[in-house]
Design a protein around this motif. Sequence first.
Motif, PDB file in Angstrom:
ATOM      1  N   SER A 331       0.823  -1.210   0.000  1.00 53.76           N
ATOM      2  CA  SER A 331       0.000   0.000   0.000  1.00 53.76           C
ATOM      3  C   SER A 331       0.856   1.259   0.000  1.00 53.76           C
ATOM      4  O   SER A 331       0.400   2.308  -0.447  1.00 53.76           O
ATOM      5  CB  SER A 331      -0.926  -0.010   1.216  1.00 53.76           C
ATOM      6  N   HIS A 332       2.077   1.183   0.510  1.00 56.30           N
ATOM      7  CA  HIS A 332       3.019   2.299   0.453  1.00 56.30           C
ATOM      8  C   HIS A 332       4.071   1.986  -0.603  1.00 56.30           C
ATOM      9  O   HIS A 332       4.727   0.935  -0.543  1.00 56.30           O
ATOM     10  CB  HIS A 332       3.685   2.532   1.808  1.00 56.30           C
ATOM     11  N   ALA A 333       4.260   2.902  -1.522  1.00 57.56           N
ATOM     12  CA  ALA A 333       5.159   2.641  -2.644  1.00 57.56           C
ATOM     13  C   ALA A 333       6.588   2.396  -2.168  1.00 57.56           C
ATOM     14  O   ALA A 333       7.317   1.571  -2.751  1.00 57.56           O
ATOM     15  CB  ALA A 333       5.122   3.821  -3.621  1.00 57.56           C
ATOM     16  N   GLU A 334       7.035   3.084  -1.103  1.00 56.23           N
ATOM     17  CA  GLU A 334       8.402   2.911  -0.619  1.00 56.23           C
ATOM     18  C   GLU A 334       8.654   1.488  -0.135  1.00 56.23           C
ATOM     19  O   GLU A 334       9.780   0.992  -0.204  1.00 56.23           O
ATOM     20  CB  GLU A 334       8.699   3.893   0.517  1.00 56.23           C
ATOM     21  N   LYS A 362      -4.101   0.913  -8.535  1.00 55.89           N
ATOM     22  CA  LYS A 362      -3.721   2.271  -8.143  1.00 55.89           C
ATOM     23  C   LYS A 362      -2.396   2.259  -7.380  1.00 55.89           C
ATOM     24  O   LYS A 362      -1.524   3.110  -7.609  1.00 55.89           O
ATOM     25  CB  LYS A 362      -4.818   2.894  -7.275  1.00 55.89           C
ATOM     26  N   ASN A 363      -2.224   1.290  -6.469  1.00 56.51           N
ATOM     27  CA  ASN A 363      -0.952   1.179  -5.745  1.00 56.51           C
ATOM     28  C   ASN A 363       0.194   0.841  -6.690  1.00 56.51           C
ATOM     29  O   ASN A 363       1.328   1.306  -6.495  1.00 56.51           O
ATOM     30  CB  ASN A 363      -1.064   0.112  -4.655  1.00 56.51           C
ATOM     31  N   ALA A 365       0.424   1.806  -9.789  1.00 53.72           N
ATOM     32  CA  ALA A 365       0.773   3.053 -10.480  1.00 53.72           C
ATOM     33  C   ALA A 365       1.630   3.955  -9.592  1.00 53.72           C
ATOM     34  O   ALA A 365       2.568   4.611 -10.073  1.00 53.72           O
ATOM     35  CB  ALA A 365      -0.502   3.780 -10.904  1.00 53.72           C
ATOM     36  N   ASP A 366       1.358   3.968  -8.287  1.00 52.29           N
ATOM     37  CA  ASP A 366       2.172   4.766  -7.364  1.00 52.29           C
ATOM     38  C   ASP A 366       3.602   4.240  -7.297  1.00 52.29           C
ATOM     39  O   ASP A 366       4.565   5.019  -7.221  1.00 52.29           O
ATOM     40  CB  ASP A 366       1.549   4.756  -5.965  1.00 52.29           C
ATOM     41  N   ILE A 367       3.754   2.922  -7.325  1.00 50.00           N
ATOM     42  CA  ILE A 367       5.094   2.329  -7.283  1.00 50.00           C
ATOM     43  C   ILE A 367       5.877   2.686  -8.537  1.00 50.00           C
ATOM     44  O   ILE A 367       7.050   3.085  -8.475  1.00 50.00           O
ATOM     45  CB  ILE A 367       4.985   0.796  -7.118  1.00 50.00           C
ATOM     46  N   ARG A 369       5.459   5.189 -10.431  1.00 49.82           N
ATOM     47  CA  ARG A 369       5.769   6.618 -10.414  1.00 49.82           C
ATOM     48  C   ARG A 369       6.962   6.896  -9.487  1.00 49.82           C
ATOM     49  O   ARG A 369       7.800   7.755  -9.776  1.00 49.82           O
ATOM     50  CB  ARG A 369       4.542   7.395  -9.943  1.00 49.82           C
ATOM     51  N   LEU A 370       7.057   6.158  -8.389  1.00 46.83           N
ATOM     52  CA  LEU A 370       8.154   6.372  -7.448  1.00 46.83           C
ATOM     53  C   LEU A 370       9.489   5.914  -8.023  1.00 46.83           C
ATOM     54  O   LEU A 370      10.489   6.640  -7.946  1.00 46.83           O
ATOM     55  CB  LEU A 370       7.865   5.627  -6.138  1.00 46.83           C
TER      56      LEU A 370
END
Length: 515
Positions: A331-334, A362-363, A365-367, A369-370
């Motif tokens: 859930s957290h990209a980091e 959605k998660n 996509a966040d990864i 992007r990071l």
Amino acid sequence: MTKFSDLNLDKKVLKAVEETGYETPTPIQAGAIPPALEGRDVLGIAQTGTGKTAGFTLPMISMLKRGRARARMPRSLVLAPTRELAAQVAENFDAYSKHTKLTKALLIGGVSFKEQDQLIDKGVDVLIATPGRLLDHFERGKLILSDVKIMVVDEADRMLDMGFIPDIERIFGLTPFTRQTLFFSATMAPEIERITNTFLSNPAKVEVARAATTNTNITQSVFMFKGSRRDRQDSEKRKLLRQLIDSEGDACRNGIIFCNRKMDVDIVAKSMKKYGLDAAPIHGDLDQSKRMETLAAFRDGSLRFLVASDVAARGLDVPNVSHVFNYDVPSHAEDYVHRIGRTGRAGNTGTAMMICIPRDEKNLADIERLVEMEIPKGTLPEGSPTQDDVPTEAKTEEKPKRSRTRGGRGRKKSDDTDVAEQTETAAAPKPVEKPANAEVDVAKEKPQTERRGRGGRGRGRQDNGPKVAGLGDHTPTFIALSFDERRGHPVDLITEAAERDEAETLEPEVSDEEE
């Protein structure tokens, strides 16, 4: 090429490093050790698996070789976010300080306070602790931090995720202002940067890789998966995990399977055991002794698969992990960077696979992007369940969604409402026209249905004319009859009421003019 002998480390420390088999320092070690030996604050930013632990352990041992600790007053302090990471730092300290007389204490949860108090009372050179347990000892009056000369914060971004930042700020306030601070993290969030600006004095910034980057030695892939049915998705997802393991064959020597929830950790581990895969769970709800036992078994090779929550995602150095499987998209990209960093360490190659269901896109996509890259999409193994595998009789038509409108309960008019109304009107029988001179029998005329709005009483009731006042013609006998004590026999109340009404009717009416 830089060697450890070029870093001005103590001879006893160099001897211990050589015995561990390391000859060439990693970039973070080569960049952080020289300024640390000079007494400067250090801000180290590097991706996980690059040797940050040795980057602060080696200079700390070299600087603490002279001097002696006093009771309850440690000379240095190392803060770690999890018990496992703190225990790993303690193992590194034991390995590199075995030719010195330095002492240490490990303060973590799940261990008796009495045993830890005994170590503190003797005096320790290095105190390795998690923030919560450290403050517990301080509040009990068993610990004094006014003699700390070197303070290390490891995996600072994980501290932020776990909510330890207020505790870290408090601990900074308990240590001397003249201390030396070594700050290490794999990612650099704005809150972390604020703390470094507040508590670090002119630090030497060592950044050997862009923040939140993944190791190029790791082969990454993501498998887009959607179950055949919602109630079967979890079991089919576990089946896909086993198929991915089987597809790797002998290349998958061991692996760590990461789940987002502790409950899923236990379920996946139990499922893998059921199908003959050697696996064991590890998460925060297990006893500390059980967690250490499971981790030790995985390190020595007696356990093939470790099913873990994010408690094992940060900083754990397990050599030769061939595969990392993300059963859930973090859930957290980091956390993705830290999870896959358990493989491909110390120059080795590794493989990271991730299963993504529709709600996790959605998660994902966040990864991407990071890490500033698109994770390659993998091909599902043959026989993987999909929506096309649902039997015909099992497929059910999707029910229309209900929407509340002011005109009725959950009824929504479709686009063909007008056409439907016209069809219904055409199909309805037309009323028979009566001749103009025909007499209307009021008694036989059926009343029309009176429609009332929402909330009104008697929706759909018929208008049957004026309401009947009183009991009507169907009064029960037990109500109509009463006992008259004067005459000693029952009296028909209805008959008396009728006679009374008749007498009132016969009285002459008085006109308005006479009044």
